[in-house]
Design a protein around this motif. Structure first.
Motif, PDB file in Angstrom:
ATOM      1  N   UNK A  21       0.973  -1.569  -0.006  1.00  0.00           N
ATOM      2  CA  UNK A  21      -0.010   0.014   0.266  1.00  0.00           C
ATOM      3  C   UNK A  21       0.617   1.202   0.470  1.00  0.00           C
ATOM      4  N   UNK A  22       2.085   1.597   1.080  1.00  0.00           N
ATOM      5  CA  UNK A  22       3.116   2.374   0.795  1.00  0.00           C
ATOM      6  C   UNK A  22       3.198   2.743  -0.608  1.00  0.00           C
ATOM      7  N   UNK A  23       3.936   1.809  -1.174  1.00  0.00           N
ATOM      8  CA  UNK A  23       4.632   1.816  -2.934  1.00  0.00           C
ATOM      9  C   UNK A  23       3.627   2.107  -3.570  1.00  0.00           C
ATOM     10  N   UNK A  24       1.968   1.878  -3.638  1.00  0.00           N
ATOM     11  CA  UNK A  24       1.543   2.508  -4.743  1.00  0.00           C
ATOM     12  C   UNK A  24       0.855   3.703  -4.498  1.00  0.00           C
ATOM     13  N   UNK A  25       0.645   3.963  -5.482  1.00  0.00           N
ATOM     14  CA  UNK A  25      -0.336   4.922  -6.527  1.00  0.00           C
ATOM     15  C   UNK A  25      -1.726   4.948  -6.214  1.00  0.00           C
ATOM     16  N   UNK A  26      -2.012   3.729  -6.155  1.00  0.00           N
ATOM     17  CA  UNK A  26      -3.569   3.802  -5.566  1.00  0.00           C
ATOM     18  C   UNK A  26      -3.333   2.554  -4.892  1.00  0.00           C
ATOM     19  N   UNK A  27      -4.818   2.002  -3.473  1.00  0.00           N
ATOM     20  CA  UNK A  27      -4.809   1.449  -2.251  1.00  0.00           C
ATOM     21  C   UNK A  27      -5.276  -0.181  -3.066  1.00  0.00           C
ATOM     22  N   UNK A  28      -6.081   0.435  -4.096  1.00  0.00           N
ATOM     23  CA  UNK A  28      -6.859  -0.705  -4.429  1.00  0.00           C
ATOM     24  C   UNK A  28      -5.953  -1.101  -5.350  1.00  0.00           C
ATOM     25  N   UNK A  29      -5.404  -1.109  -6.095  1.00  0.00           N
ATOM     26  CA  UNK A  29      -4.126  -1.617  -6.597  1.00  0.00           C
ATOM     27  C   UNK A  29      -3.146  -2.685  -5.681  1.00  0.00           C
ATOM     28  N   UNK A  30      -2.615  -1.844  -5.059  1.00  0.00           N
ATOM     29  CA  UNK A  30      -1.706  -2.317  -3.975  1.00  0.00           C
ATOM     30  C   UNK A  30      -2.584  -3.564  -3.409  1.00  0.00           C
ATOM     31  N   UNK A  31      -4.055  -3.636  -3.104  1.00  0.00           N
ATOM     32  CA  UNK A  31      -5.212  -4.629  -2.490  1.00  0.00           C
ATOM     33  C   UNK A  31      -4.757  -5.726  -3.129  1.00  0.00           C
ATOM     34  N   UNK A  32      -5.321  -5.521  -4.390  1.00  0.00           N
ATOM     35  CA  UNK A  32      -5.450  -6.576  -5.482  1.00  0.00           C
ATOM     36  C   UNK A  32      -3.998  -7.496  -5.845  1.00  0.00           C
ATOM     37  N   UNK A  33      -2.892  -6.615  -5.940  1.00  0.00           N
ATOM     38  CA  UNK A  33      -1.612  -7.496  -5.421  1.00  0.00           C
ATOM     39  C   UNK A  33      -1.735  -7.791  -4.558  1.00  0.00           C
TER      40      UNK A  33
END
Length: 541
Positions: A21-33
Protein backbone atom coordinates in the motif's frame (compact mmCIF):
# COMPACT_ATOMS: atom_id res chain seq x y z
CA UNK A 1 12.58 -28.57 10.62
CA UNK A 2 12.29 -25.31 12.61
CA UNK A 3 9.17 -24.84 14.74
CA UNK A 4 6.46 -22.89 12.99
CA UNK A 5 5.86 -19.41 14.48
CA UNK A 6 2.32 -18.24 13.59
CA UNK A 7 2.76 -14.86 15.27
CA UNK A 8 5.86 -14.06 13.23
CA UNK A 9 4.11 -15.25 10.07
CA UNK A 10 1.16 -12.94 10.68
CA UNK A 11 3.53 -10.03 11.28
CA UNK A 12 5.22 -10.74 7.95
CA UNK A 13 1.90 -11.00 6.11
CA UNK A 14 0.69 -7.64 7.43
CA UNK A 15 4.07 -6.03 6.78
CA UNK A 16 3.92 -7.16 3.15
CA UNK A 17 0.39 -5.73 2.79
CA UNK A 18 1.35 -2.40 4.39
CA UNK A 19 4.43 -2.14 2.19
CA UNK A 20 2.38 -2.78 -0.95
CA UNK A 21 0.00 0.00 0.00
CA UNK A 22 2.81 2.38 0.86
CA UNK A 23 4.43 2.03 -2.54
CA UNK A 24 1.29 1.89 -4.68
CA UNK A 25 -0.34 4.88 -6.34
CA UNK A 26 -3.80 3.56 -5.49
CA UNK A 27 -4.71 1.44 -2.48
CA UNK A 28 -7.06 -0.63 -4.65
CA UNK A 29 -4.13 -1.67 -6.86
CA UNK A 30 -2.05 -2.64 -3.82
CA UNK A 31 -4.91 -4.66 -2.36
CA UNK A 32 -5.48 -6.47 -5.66
CA UNK A 33 -1.80 -7.40 -5.88
CA UNK A 34 -1.73 -8.52 -2.24
CA UNK A 35 -4.90 -10.55 -2.76
CA UNK A 36 -3.23 -12.57 -5.51
CA UNK A 37 -0.20 -13.24 -3.32
CA UNK A 38 -2.18 -14.12 -0.18
CA UNK A 39 -4.91 -16.24 -1.74
CA UNK A 40 -3.02 -17.89 -4.62
CA UNK A 41 0.72 -17.77 -4.04
CA UNK A 42 0.76 -18.36 -0.30
CA UNK A 43 -1.26 -21.62 -0.41
CA UNK A 44 1.46 -23.07 -2.60
CA UNK A 45 4.04 -22.17 0.04
CA UNK A 46 1.87 -23.28 2.96
CA UNK A 47 3.31 -26.78 3.14
CA UNK A 48 6.70 -25.25 3.92
CA UNK A 49 5.37 -23.12 6.79
CA UNK A 50 4.64 -25.83 9.30
CA UNK A 51 3.92 -29.43 10.11
CA UNK A 52 0.27 -29.37 9.04
CA UNK A 53 -0.33 -32.21 6.57
CA UNK A 54 -3.05 -30.21 4.80
CA UNK A 55 -1.69 -27.10 3.13
CA UNK A 56 -5.22 -25.68 2.70
CA UNK A 57 -5.79 -25.98 6.45
CA UNK A 58 -2.47 -24.28 7.15
CA UNK A 59 -3.34 -21.48 4.74
CA UNK A 60 -6.83 -21.06 6.21
CA UNK A 61 -5.37 -20.91 9.74
CA UNK A 62 -2.78 -18.33 8.67
CA UNK A 63 -5.35 -16.01 7.09
CA UNK A 64 -7.66 -16.52 10.06
CA UNK A 65 -4.88 -15.54 12.45
CA UNK A 66 -4.20 -12.45 10.33
CA UNK A 67 -7.87 -11.50 10.54
CA UNK A 68 -7.74 -11.85 14.33
CA UNK A 69 -4.63 -9.66 14.44
CA UNK A 70 -6.37 -6.95 12.37
CA UNK A 71 -9.28 -6.97 14.80
CA UNK A 72 -6.95 -6.68 17.80
CA UNK A 73 -5.16 -3.75 16.11
CA UNK A 74 -8.43 -1.96 15.35
CA UNK A 75 -8.02 -2.52 11.61
CA UNK A 76 -11.65 -3.55 11.25
CA UNK A 77 -12.02 -2.66 7.58
CA UNK A 78 -8.98 -4.78 6.78
CA UNK A 79 -10.39 -7.67 8.81
CA UNK A 80 -13.55 -7.55 6.70
CA UNK A 81 -11.56 -7.45 3.45
CA UNK A 82 -9.50 -10.50 4.49
CA UNK A 83 -12.63 -12.34 5.57
CA UNK A 84 -14.26 -11.61 2.21
CA UNK A 85 -11.25 -13.12 0.44
CA UNK A 86 -11.22 -16.19 2.67
CA UNK A 87 -14.95 -16.76 2.19
CA UNK A 88 -14.62 -16.36 -1.57
CA UNK A 89 -11.95 -19.09 -1.67
CA UNK A 90 -13.34 -21.67 0.75
CA UNK A 91 -17.14 -21.23 1.16
CA UNK A 92 -18.05 -22.71 -2.27
CA UNK A 93 -16.21 -25.96 -1.46
CA UNK A 94 -18.83 -27.24 0.95
CA UNK A 95 -16.28 -29.23 3.00
CA UNK A 96 -14.98 -28.99 6.56
CA UNK A 97 -12.84 -25.95 5.77
CA UNK A 98 -15.90 -24.28 4.24
CA UNK A 99 -17.86 -24.94 7.42
CA UNK A 100 -15.04 -23.55 9.56
CA UNK A 101 -14.68 -20.49 7.35
CA UNK A 102 -18.42 -19.77 7.19
CA UNK A 103 -18.86 -20.16 10.92
CA UNK A 104 -16.03 -17.75 11.74
CA UNK A 105 -17.03 -15.28 9.04
CA UNK A 106 -20.64 -15.20 10.19
CA UNK A 107 -19.54 -14.26 13.70
CA UNK A 108 -17.19 -11.53 12.46
CA UNK A 109 -19.75 -10.07 10.04
CA UNK A 110 -22.40 -10.09 12.76
CA UNK A 111 -20.18 -8.21 15.21
CA UNK A 112 -19.01 -5.75 12.56
CA UNK A 113 -22.57 -4.97 11.45
CA UNK A 114 -23.31 -3.60 14.91
CA UNK A 115 -20.84 -0.79 14.20
CA UNK A 116 -22.62 1.86 12.08
CA UNK A 117 -19.52 2.61 9.98
CA UNK A 118 -19.08 -1.08 9.13
CA UNK A 119 -22.73 -2.05 8.78
CA UNK A 120 -23.03 -1.73 5.01
CA UNK A 121 -19.83 -3.67 4.30
CA UNK A 122 -20.65 -6.41 6.82
CA UNK A 123 -24.23 -6.99 5.65
CA UNK A 124 -23.19 -6.93 2.00
CA UNK A 125 -20.51 -9.53 2.75
CA UNK A 126 -22.94 -11.70 4.68
CA UNK A 127 -25.32 -11.59 1.71
CA UNK A 128 -22.52 -12.59 -0.68
CA UNK A 129 -21.39 -15.43 1.57
CA UNK A 130 -24.91 -16.87 1.71
CA UNK A 131 -24.97 -16.85 -2.10
CA UNK A 132 -21.61 -18.65 -2.29
CA UNK A 133 -22.71 -21.57 -0.10
CA UNK A 134 -23.79 -24.38 -2.45
CA UNK A 135 -27.44 -25.38 -1.82
CA UNK A 136 -28.50 -28.95 -1.12
CA UNK A 137 -25.32 -29.91 0.69
CA UNK A 138 -24.78 -31.60 4.02
CA UNK A 139 -27.17 -30.82 6.86
CA UNK A 140 -24.55 -28.72 8.68
CA UNK A 141 -23.97 -26.59 5.57
CA UNK A 142 -27.71 -26.03 5.23
CA UNK A 143 -27.86 -24.95 8.85
CA UNK A 144 -24.94 -22.55 8.40
CA UNK A 145 -26.54 -21.09 5.28
CA UNK A 146 -29.87 -20.61 7.04
CA UNK A 147 -28.16 -19.09 10.07
CA UNK A 148 -26.24 -16.61 7.90
CA UNK A 149 -29.44 -15.45 6.22
CA UNK A 150 -31.26 -15.18 9.56
CA UNK A 151 -28.44 -13.04 10.94
CA UNK A 152 -28.61 -10.90 7.81
CA UNK A 153 -32.35 -10.31 8.15
CA UNK A 154 -31.86 -9.27 11.78
CA UNK A 155 -28.84 -7.04 11.16
CA UNK A 156 -30.61 -5.16 8.38
CA UNK A 157 -33.08 -3.70 10.89
CA UNK A 158 -30.45 -2.68 13.46
CA UNK A 159 -29.34 0.97 13.66
CA UNK A 160 -31.81 2.16 11.04
CA UNK A 161 -32.33 5.89 10.75
CA UNK A 162 -35.25 7.84 9.37
CA UNK A 163 -33.80 7.72 5.86
CA UNK A 164 -32.96 4.00 5.73
CA UNK A 165 -35.77 2.63 7.88
CA UNK A 166 -38.29 1.76 5.17
CA UNK A 167 -35.79 0.39 2.64
CA UNK A 168 -33.83 -1.74 5.08
CA UNK A 169 -36.98 -3.13 6.66
CA UNK A 170 -38.26 -4.20 3.25
CA UNK A 171 -34.89 -5.75 2.41
CA UNK A 172 -35.03 -7.69 5.67
CA UNK A 173 -38.50 -8.96 4.74
CA UNK A 174 -37.13 -10.11 1.36
CA UNK A 175 -34.41 -12.10 3.13
CA UNK A 176 -37.04 -13.63 5.40
CA UNK A 177 -39.05 -14.65 2.33
CA UNK A 178 -35.94 -16.32 0.90
CA UNK A 179 -35.45 -18.36 4.07
CA UNK A 180 -39.11 -19.35 4.20
CA UNK A 181 -39.23 -20.36 0.54
CA UNK A 182 -36.03 -22.37 0.75
CA UNK A 183 -36.64 -24.35 3.94
CA UNK A 184 -40.35 -24.35 4.83
CA UNK A 185 -40.72 -27.86 3.42
CA UNK A 186 -37.67 -29.24 5.19
CA UNK A 187 -38.17 -32.25 7.44
CA UNK A 188 -35.22 -31.26 9.65
CA UNK A 189 -36.61 -30.12 13.00
CA UNK A 190 -34.01 -27.40 13.58
CA UNK A 191 -34.57 -25.93 10.12
CA UNK A 192 -38.31 -25.85 10.72
CA UNK A 193 -37.71 -24.02 13.99
CA UNK A 194 -35.58 -21.48 12.12
CA UNK A 195 -38.28 -21.03 9.50
CA UNK A 196 -40.92 -20.44 12.19
CA UNK A 197 -38.67 -17.89 13.92
CA UNK A 198 -38.07 -16.16 10.60
CA UNK A 199 -41.80 -15.97 9.92
CA UNK A 200 -42.34 -14.32 13.32
CA UNK A 201 -39.62 -11.77 12.51
CA UNK A 202 -41.11 -11.12 9.08
CA UNK A 203 -44.54 -10.48 10.56
CA UNK A 204 -43.12 -8.01 13.07
CA UNK A 205 -41.28 -6.17 10.28
CA UNK A 206 -44.49 -6.02 8.25
CA UNK A 207 -46.33 -4.53 11.21
CA UNK A 208 -43.60 -1.94 11.61
CA UNK A 209 -44.10 -0.56 8.10
CA UNK A 210 -47.88 -0.80 8.22
CA UNK A 211 -48.37 -3.95 6.13
CA UNK A 212 -50.83 -5.53 8.53
CA UNK A 213 -52.50 -7.78 5.97
CA UNK A 214 -49.17 -9.48 5.14
CA UNK A 215 -48.37 -9.77 8.84
CA UNK A 216 -51.73 -11.42 9.46
CA UNK A 217 -51.16 -13.88 6.60
CA UNK A 218 -47.73 -14.74 7.98
CA UNK A 219 -49.01 -15.35 11.51
CA UNK A 220 -51.83 -17.49 10.12
CA UNK A 221 -49.35 -19.50 8.05
CA UNK A 222 -47.23 -20.18 11.16
CA UNK A 223 -50.22 -21.76 12.88
CA UNK A 224 -51.09 -23.78 9.77
CA UNK A 225 -47.54 -25.03 9.12
CA UNK A 226 -46.36 -25.93 12.58
CA UNK A 227 -49.31 -26.90 14.78
CA UNK A 228 -49.00 -30.51 13.61
CA UNK A 229 -45.28 -30.49 14.47
CA UNK A 230 -46.13 -29.60 18.05
CA UNK A 231 -48.60 -32.46 18.33
CA UNK A 232 -46.17 -34.97 16.84
CA UNK A 233 -42.89 -33.99 18.45
CA UNK A 234 -43.69 -31.67 21.31
CA UNK A 235 -41.02 -29.30 20.00
CA UNK A 236 -40.81 -26.56 22.64
CA UNK A 237 -39.35 -23.93 20.31
CA UNK A 238 -41.99 -24.50 17.68
CA UNK A 239 -44.64 -24.36 20.39
CA UNK A 240 -43.35 -20.93 21.40
CA UNK A 241 -43.54 -19.58 17.85
CA UNK A 242 -47.08 -20.91 17.38
CA UNK A 243 -48.03 -19.37 20.73
CA UNK A 244 -46.65 -15.99 19.60
CA UNK A 245 -48.55 -16.24 16.29
CA UNK A 246 -51.86 -17.05 17.99
CA UNK A 247 -51.35 -14.21 20.46
CA UNK A 248 -50.56 -11.79 17.62
CA UNK A 249 -53.65 -12.79 15.66
CA UNK A 250 -55.76 -12.09 18.74
CA UNK A 251 -54.07 -8.69 19.15
CA UNK A 252 -54.76 -7.80 15.53
CA UNK A 253 -58.41 -8.77 15.98
CA UNK A 254 -59.00 -6.99 19.29
CA UNK A 255 -56.54 -4.10 19.69
CA UNK A 256 -57.92 -1.47 17.36
CA UNK A 257 -57.21 2.26 17.37
CA UNK A 258 -59.55 4.53 15.38
CA UNK A 259 -58.52 6.94 12.68
CA UNK A 260 -57.12 10.27 13.90
CA UNK A 261 -59.42 13.08 14.98
CA UNK A 262 -58.17 16.64 14.53
CA UNK A 263 -59.61 19.91 15.82
CA UNK A 264 -58.25 22.46 13.39
CA UNK A 265 -59.93 25.68 14.49
CA UNK A 266 -56.61 27.29 15.45
CA UNK A 267 -54.92 26.27 12.19
CA UNK A 268 -57.82 27.54 10.14
CA UNK A 269 -57.90 30.91 11.97
CA UNK A 270 -54.14 31.26 11.63
CA UNK A 271 -54.24 30.64 7.87
CA UNK A 272 -57.18 33.03 7.33
CA UNK A 273 -55.47 35.74 9.38
CA UNK A 274 -52.13 35.25 7.62
CA UNK A 275 -53.65 35.57 4.18
CA UNK A 276 -55.81 38.56 5.13
CA UNK A 277 -53.05 40.53 6.87
CA UNK A 278 -50.28 39.76 4.41
CA UNK A 279 -48.31 37.48 6.73
CA UNK A 280 -49.10 34.67 4.34
CA UNK A 281 -46.05 33.86 2.24
CA UNK A 282 -46.79 31.43 -0.61
CA UNK A 283 -43.15 30.37 -0.72
CA UNK A 284 -42.84 29.94 3.03
CA UNK A 285 -39.76 32.17 3.31
CA UNK A 286 -40.87 34.75 5.89
CA UNK A 287 -44.45 34.01 6.88
CA UNK A 288 -46.86 31.10 6.99
CA UNK A 289 -46.04 28.76 4.09
CA UNK A 290 -48.52 27.76 1.43
CA UNK A 291 -50.80 24.93 2.59
CA UNK A 292 -49.19 24.97 6.04
CA UNK A 293 -52.38 23.62 7.57
CA UNK A 294 -52.65 20.84 5.00
CA UNK A 295 -49.06 19.74 5.62
CA UNK A 296 -49.52 19.86 9.40
CA UNK A 297 -52.63 17.69 9.24
CA UNK A 298 -50.93 15.25 6.88
CA UNK A 299 -47.89 14.96 9.17
CA UNK A 300 -50.07 14.49 12.25
CA UNK A 301 -51.94 11.74 10.42
CA UNK A 302 -48.67 10.01 9.57
CA UNK A 303 -47.58 10.24 13.21
CA UNK A 304 -50.89 8.79 14.40
CA UNK A 305 -50.66 5.84 12.02
CA UNK A 306 -46.99 5.22 12.86
CA UNK A 307 -47.84 5.27 16.57
CA UNK A 308 -50.75 2.90 15.97
CA UNK A 309 -48.36 0.53 14.20
CA UNK A 310 -45.94 0.84 17.13
CA UNK A 311 -48.62 0.00 19.70
CA UNK A 312 -49.92 -3.02 17.80
CA UNK A 313 -46.48 -4.29 16.81
CA UNK A 314 -45.21 -4.00 20.37
CA UNK A 315 -48.29 -5.85 21.61
CA UNK A 316 -47.61 -8.64 19.12
CA UNK A 317 -43.90 -8.95 19.93
CA UNK A 318 -43.99 -8.15 23.64
CA UNK A 319 -41.70 -5.14 23.27
CA UNK A 320 -42.15 -2.96 26.38
CA UNK A 321 -43.52 0.56 26.03
CA UNK A 322 -44.32 3.48 28.32
CA UNK A 323 -47.69 5.21 28.18
CA UNK A 324 -47.66 8.94 28.97
CA UNK A 325 -50.93 10.43 30.22
CA UNK A 326 -50.95 14.15 31.02
CA UNK A 327 -52.73 17.43 31.47
CA UNK A 328 -52.76 18.85 27.95
CA UNK A 329 -52.33 22.40 29.24
CA UNK A 330 -48.94 21.57 30.73
CA UNK A 331 -47.17 22.59 27.54
CA UNK A 332 -49.63 24.84 25.72
CA UNK A 333 -53.13 26.27 25.74
CA UNK A 334 -54.61 27.58 22.49
CA UNK A 335 -57.62 29.81 21.93
CA UNK A 336 -59.67 30.86 18.93
CA UNK A 337 -62.00 33.84 19.39
CA UNK A 338 -63.47 36.87 17.61
CA UNK A 339 -64.03 38.76 20.88
CA UNK A 340 -62.53 42.26 21.23
CA UNK A 341 -58.87 42.45 22.14
CA UNK A 342 -58.52 43.28 25.87
CA UNK A 343 -55.94 46.04 25.19
CA UNK A 344 -56.69 47.48 21.79
CA UNK A 345 -60.42 46.97 21.96
CA UNK A 346 -60.97 45.97 18.37
CA UNK A 347 -62.23 42.53 17.42
CA UNK A 348 -60.62 40.15 14.97
CA UNK A 349 -62.77 37.60 13.12
CA UNK A 350 -59.73 35.32 12.91
CA UNK A 351 -58.37 35.81 16.42
CA UNK A 352 -56.09 33.04 17.65
CA UNK A 353 -53.54 32.75 20.39
CA UNK A 354 -51.69 30.19 22.44
CA UNK A 355 -49.87 30.18 25.74
CA UNK A 356 -46.71 28.10 25.86
CA UNK A 357 -45.33 26.92 29.20
CA UNK A 358 -41.99 25.64 30.40
CA UNK A 359 -42.19 22.62 32.69
CA UNK A 360 -39.78 20.96 35.10
CA UNK A 361 -40.60 17.44 33.95
CA UNK A 362 -39.83 17.81 30.24
CA UNK A 363 -36.17 16.89 30.60
CA UNK A 364 -36.96 13.65 32.44
CA UNK A 365 -39.58 12.68 29.87
CA UNK A 366 -37.13 13.30 27.03
CA UNK A 367 -34.67 10.94 28.68
CA UNK A 368 -37.30 8.24 29.15
CA UNK A 369 -38.12 8.49 25.43
CA UNK A 370 -34.43 8.01 24.58
CA UNK A 371 -34.39 4.77 26.56
CA UNK A 372 -37.66 3.20 25.45
CA UNK A 373 -40.69 3.81 23.25
CA UNK A 374 -43.16 6.30 24.74
CA UNK A 375 -46.74 6.55 23.48
CA UNK A 376 -49.00 9.44 24.42
CA UNK A 377 -52.53 10.58 23.73
CA UNK A 378 -52.30 13.81 21.76
CA UNK A 379 -53.90 17.14 22.55
CA UNK A 380 -56.28 17.41 19.61
CA UNK A 381 -56.82 21.09 20.50
CA UNK A 382 -53.12 21.96 20.29
CA UNK A 383 -52.40 24.99 18.12
CA UNK A 384 -50.49 23.14 15.39
CA UNK A 385 -51.51 19.69 16.60
CA UNK A 386 -48.49 19.64 18.95
CA UNK A 387 -45.92 18.96 16.24
CA UNK A 388 -44.66 22.40 15.21
CA UNK A 389 -41.00 23.30 15.34
CA UNK A 390 -41.70 26.31 17.55
CA UNK A 391 -42.86 24.07 20.37
CA UNK A 392 -39.88 21.75 19.96
CA UNK A 393 -37.43 24.65 20.02
CA UNK A 394 -38.93 26.65 22.88
CA UNK A 395 -39.61 23.73 25.19
CA UNK A 396 -36.84 21.35 24.13
CA UNK A 397 -39.25 18.52 23.30
CA UNK A 398 -37.61 15.38 21.93
CA UNK A 399 -39.00 14.10 18.63
CA UNK A 400 -39.12 10.67 20.24
CA UNK A 401 -41.84 12.07 22.51
CA UNK A 402 -43.96 12.96 19.49
CA UNK A 403 -45.52 9.52 19.19
CA UNK A 404 -49.08 10.77 19.37
CA UNK A 405 -52.48 9.17 19.07
CA UNK A 406 -55.16 11.71 18.08
CA UNK A 407 -58.22 10.06 19.61
CA UNK A 408 -61.84 11.09 19.03
CA UNK A 409 -63.87 12.46 21.94
CA UNK A 410 -66.29 9.56 21.72
CA UNK A 411 -64.77 6.38 23.08
CA UNK A 412 -61.34 7.82 23.94
CA UNK A 413 -61.38 6.28 27.42
CA UNK A 414 -61.92 2.80 25.99
CA UNK A 415 -58.77 3.22 23.90
CA UNK A 416 -56.84 4.53 26.90
CA UNK A 417 -57.95 1.42 28.79
CA UNK A 418 -56.31 -0.79 26.17
CA UNK A 419 -53.17 1.37 26.14
CA UNK A 420 -52.84 1.04 29.93
CA UNK A 421 -53.13 -2.74 29.66
CA UNK A 422 -50.49 -2.95 26.94
CA UNK A 423 -47.94 -0.55 28.49
CA UNK A 424 -45.21 -1.96 30.70
CA UNK A 425 -45.11 1.30 32.66
CA UNK A 426 -47.40 4.34 32.85
CA UNK A 427 -46.36 7.93 33.55
CA UNK A 428 -49.03 10.40 34.67
CA UNK A 429 -47.74 13.95 34.19
CA UNK A 430 -50.08 16.43 35.79
CA UNK A 431 -50.63 19.65 37.70
CA UNK A 432 -54.43 19.92 37.76
CA UNK A 433 -57.41 17.74 38.55
CA UNK A 434 -59.11 17.80 35.18
CA UNK A 435 -62.09 15.48 34.62
CA UNK A 436 -60.22 13.48 31.97
CA UNK A 437 -57.17 12.97 34.19
CA UNK A 438 -59.30 11.82 37.12
CA UNK A 439 -60.97 9.24 34.88
CA UNK A 440 -57.56 7.99 33.76
CA UNK A 441 -56.31 7.69 37.35
CA UNK A 442 -59.38 5.66 38.32
CA UNK A 443 -58.90 3.44 35.28
CA UNK A 444 -55.27 2.75 36.21
CA UNK A 445 -56.35 1.64 39.67
CA UNK A 446 -59.22 -0.44 38.30
CA UNK A 447 -56.81 -2.33 36.03
CA UNK A 448 -54.35 -2.95 38.87
CA UNK A 449 -51.59 -0.89 37.30
CA UNK A 450 -51.01 1.69 40.06
CA UNK A 451 -47.81 -0.07 41.16
CA UNK A 452 -46.50 0.26 37.59
CA UNK A 453 -47.25 3.99 37.43
CA UNK A 454 -45.12 7.07 38.09
CA UNK A 455 -47.12 10.18 38.98
CA UNK A 456 -45.02 13.23 38.08
CA UNK A 457 -46.47 16.42 39.55
CA UNK A 458 -45.79 19.85 38.12
CA UNK A 459 -46.25 23.10 39.99
CA UNK A 460 -49.59 24.96 39.46
CA UNK A 461 -49.95 26.37 35.96
CA UNK A 462 -49.09 30.05 36.34
CA UNK A 463 -47.35 32.32 33.86
CA UNK A 464 -46.34 31.59 30.31
CA UNK A 465 -43.48 32.06 27.93
CA UNK A 466 -45.20 34.11 25.27
CA UNK A 467 -48.69 34.77 23.95
CA UNK A 468 -48.87 35.23 20.17
CA UNK A 469 -51.88 37.51 20.68
CA UNK A 470 -54.87 37.33 22.96
CA UNK A 471 -58.60 37.40 22.37
CA UNK A 472 -61.14 36.57 25.04
CA UNK A 473 -60.70 35.58 28.65
CA UNK A 474 -58.28 32.93 29.89
CA UNK A 475 -60.28 30.15 31.57
CA UNK A 476 -59.63 29.87 35.30
CA UNK A 477 -57.07 27.23 36.30
CA UNK A 478 -58.26 23.86 37.52
CA UNK A 479 -57.77 22.58 41.04
CA UNK A 480 -54.17 21.68 41.82
CA UNK A 481 -53.33 17.98 42.11
CA UNK A 482 -51.28 17.32 45.24
CA UNK A 483 -49.65 14.12 46.56
CA UNK A 484 -52.21 13.80 49.36
CA UNK A 485 -55.20 14.13 47.05
CA UNK A 486 -57.64 11.20 47.41
CA UNK A 487 -57.38 10.66 43.64
CA UNK A 488 -53.77 9.51 44.17
CA UNK A 489 -54.56 7.04 46.93
CA UNK A 490 -52.98 3.71 46.02
CA UNK A 491 -50.21 5.18 43.85
CA UNK A 492 -46.92 4.34 45.58
CA UNK A 493 -44.61 6.35 43.30
CA UNK A 494 -45.32 10.08 43.30
CA UNK A 495 -42.62 12.65 42.54
CA UNK A 496 -42.43 16.42 42.14
CA UNK A 497 -41.06 17.42 38.75
CA UNK A 498 -39.13 20.31 40.29
CA UNK A 499 -37.10 17.80 42.34
CA UNK A 500 -35.70 16.16 39.19
CA UNK A 501 -35.49 19.25 37.00
CA UNK A 502 -31.75 19.75 37.53
CA UNK A 503 -30.49 16.40 38.79
CA UNK A 504 -27.96 14.31 36.90
CA UNK A 505 -30.25 11.96 35.00
CA UNK A 506 -27.49 9.39 34.60
CA UNK A 507 -27.61 8.92 38.37
CA UNK A 508 -31.30 9.62 38.91
CA UNK A 509 -32.85 6.90 41.08
CA UNK A 510 -36.37 7.78 39.91
CA UNK A 511 -35.41 7.30 36.27
CA UNK A 512 -33.51 4.11 37.08
CA UNK A 513 -36.44 2.60 38.99
CA UNK A 514 -38.76 3.33 36.07
CA UNK A 515 -36.59 2.19 33.17
CA UNK A 516 -34.39 -0.60 34.59
CA UNK A 517 -37.21 -3.19 34.55
CA UNK A 518 -38.07 -2.15 31.00
CA UNK A 519 -34.48 -2.54 29.82
CA UNK A 520 -34.23 -5.94 31.53
CA UNK A 521 -37.52 -7.10 30.00
CA UNK A 522 -36.51 -6.01 26.50
CA UNK A 523 -33.59 -8.45 26.71
CA UNK A 524 -35.78 -11.40 27.68
CA UNK A 525 -36.95 -13.99 25.12
CA UNK A 526 -39.95 -13.00 23.02
CA UNK A 527 -42.25 -15.74 24.40
CA UNK A 528 -41.64 -14.50 27.94
CA UNK A 529 -42.41 -10.91 26.97
CA UNK A 530 -45.52 -11.92 25.06
CA UNK A 531 -46.76 -13.96 28.02
CA UNK A 532 -46.70 -10.86 30.25
CA UNK A 533 -48.90 -8.90 27.85
CA UNK A 534 -51.12 -11.94 27.28
CA UNK A 535 -51.83 -12.23 31.00
CA UNK A 536 -52.76 -8.55 31.24
CA UNK A 537 -55.02 -8.71 28.18
CA UNK A 538 -56.80 -11.81 29.46
CA UNK A 539 -57.23 -10.30 32.94
CA UNK A 540 -58.78 -7.13 31.50
CA UNK A 541 -61.48 -8.97 29.57
Amino acid sequence: MPEFDMEATVDNVLARWDSARQHATRQADADAEFHVWLMRTLPTLARELGPAPDEDLAHCMTVGATIDRCVSLGRFDDSLVLTDWLVGLYAPRGDSLARQTISGATELYRDAALVPELHEHATRSLRRMAELIPPGGEAEMEWLSCKALMDLSTLLVINRDVHSHQQRTRTSIEVCDEIIERWQSSSEAWLRVNVAATMVNKAINCMEIGEESEARRTYTRIVELFTADIADTGNIKLSEHVYIARHALDVLDTVRIPEPNFKTGYLEAMMRSARRTGRYDPEGLVGVPRDYDVHAIRLAGQIHHATTNLVRRSACSGDPTVLLLRNFDLTETSYVSSDPHPVFGRSDPDGHTRIIRYTDGQRLLNRIAEITDVVQVANTNAAVLGIDGQMESLLGISKRLQRFLYLPDDGWLDIVRVLIVLAERVVVWAAEKTPALLQELELIKELGRADDTLVLLEEPLVGFVRPDAFYGEVPPPGKTLTPDDPALTGFPTIAHAKDVASVDLENCSLLRELTSPIIALSQRPVPERVARIRRRLDAAR
